[in-house]
Design a protein around this motif. Structure first.
Motif, short mmCIF file in Angstrom:
data_model
loop_
_atom_site.label_atom_id
_atom_site.label_comp_id
_atom_site.label_asym_id
_atom_site.label_seq_id
_atom_site.Cartn_x
_atom_site.Cartn_y
_atom_site.Cartn_z
N GLU A 165 49.43 -33.98 -33.16
CA GLU A 165 48.82 -33.90 -31.83
C GLU A 165 49.74 -33.16 -30.86
O GLU A 165 49.29 -32.28 -30.11
CB GLU A 165 48.54 -35.31 -31.30
CG GLU A 165 48.00 -35.32 -29.89
CD GLU A 165 47.98 -36.73 -29.28
OE1 GLU A 165 47.18 -36.92 -28.35
OE2 GLU A 165 48.74 -37.61 -29.72
N GLU A 166 51.01 -33.49 -30.88
CA GLU A 166 51.98 -32.83 -30.00
C GLU A 166 52.04 -31.32 -30.28
O GLU A 166 52.06 -30.50 -29.37
CB GLU A 166 53.36 -33.47 -30.18
CG GLU A 166 54.41 -32.90 -29.26
CD GLU A 166 55.73 -33.61 -29.44
OE1 GLU A 166 56.71 -32.93 -29.78
OE2 GLU A 166 55.78 -34.83 -29.24
N THR A 167 52.06 -30.98 -31.55
CA THR A 167 52.11 -29.57 -31.94
C THR A 167 50.85 -28.84 -31.49
O THR A 167 50.91 -27.74 -30.93
CB THR A 167 52.28 -29.43 -33.46
OG1 THR A 167 53.53 -30.01 -33.82
CG2 THR A 167 52.24 -27.98 -33.90
N PHE A 168 49.69 -29.45 -31.73
CA PHE A 168 48.43 -28.81 -31.35
C PHE A 168 48.33 -28.64 -29.84
O PHE A 168 47.87 -27.60 -29.36
CB PHE A 168 47.24 -29.61 -31.88
CG PHE A 168 47.15 -29.65 -33.38
CD1 PHE A 168 47.69 -28.65 -34.18
CD2 PHE A 168 46.52 -30.71 -34.01
CE1 PHE A 168 47.60 -28.68 -35.55
CE2 PHE A 168 46.41 -30.75 -35.39
CZ PHE A 168 46.97 -29.74 -36.17
N HIS A 169 48.77 -29.62 -29.07
CA HIS A 169 48.76 -29.50 -27.61
C HIS A 169 49.66 -28.35 -27.16
O HIS A 169 49.31 -27.62 -26.24
CB HIS A 169 49.20 -30.80 -26.96
CG HIS A 169 48.12 -31.82 -26.89
ND1 HIS A 169 48.23 -32.98 -26.19
CD2 HIS A 169 46.88 -31.87 -27.45
CE1 HIS A 169 47.14 -33.70 -26.31
NE2 HIS A 169 46.29 -33.04 -27.08
N ALA A 170 50.82 -28.21 -27.81
CA ALA A 170 51.75 -27.15 -27.45
C ALA A 170 51.18 -25.76 -27.69
O ALA A 170 51.58 -24.79 -27.05
CB ALA A 170 53.07 -27.31 -28.21
#
Length: 195
Positions: free
Chosen positions: A57-62
């Motif tokens: 999730e963190e990677t996709f948001h970034a």
């Protein structure tokens, strides 16, 4: 693309995280940033699945992808009525599941019976000392596998799913929160489907 060409571009598999999405033939331009919300379904009672779900999730948001995270328990992932509710999204919605092997088989079978298409899948095995990942994708004939010490190779999983979504490279590790660096222990299955 043949296997030799893939490994030439990937540097023998050691630099998969640096691999551009154009090198992977399974990228899907239909999931361009901002067009479709990605649903992440992580098994809520399995700490390794929750950790990997939040890391992705963190990677996709970034990278600018919009996501919704759902964390149902194992029992919810094995009941048809609960699965129908988890799969109740508009046609074409991408869904990435992260759960134990049995729940993944059931989830994908129910999704397939509703017309979902499989785009990519992976198996993850981890312990305090090492992790092993084996990923495969529609349109790419050979599985991609790697292993390493601790959780350092999980970045490759992020890159794999970003490529499957047709997105650019993941942000550098220096930009991540400390919470995202938790090693995933145990056995997990992950998969990307299009509803």
């Amino acid at each position: 693309m043949d296997r030799r060409e893939f490994f030439r571009r990937a540097g023998g598999g050691a630099s998969l995280a640096a691999l551009s999405t154009s090198a992977l033939s399974f990228q899907n331009a239909n999931f361009a940033t901002g067009r479709t919300q990605l649903i992440l379904v992580g098994q809520g009672d399995l700490p390794a699945a929750v950790a990997l779900t939040h890391r992705l999730e963190e990677t996709f948001h970034a990278t600018g992808l919009r996501t919704t995270v759902l964390l149902p328990a194992r029992s919810e992932l094995r009941r048809i009525g609960d699965l129908d509710a988890l799969l109740d999204h508009p046609p074409g919605t991408p869904l990435l599941g992260i759960m134990d092997d049995a729940a993944a088989v059931i989830f994908q079978a129910v999704a397939g019976s509703r017309g979902a298409h499989s785009l990519a899948s992976a198996h993850h095995r981890g312990s305090a000392g090492t992790t092993r990942h084996c990923c495969s994708a529609t349109g790419y004939p050979q599985p991609i596998a790697w292993h390493g010490a601790g959780d350092g190779r999980t970045r490759h999983v992020e890159q794999f799913y970003l490529a499957a979504l047709g997105e650019g490279a993941a942000p550098s590790a220096a930009n991540r929160s400390a919470a995202a660096a938790t090693a995933a222990e145990g056995a997990l299955a992950s998969f990307l489907i299009r509803l």
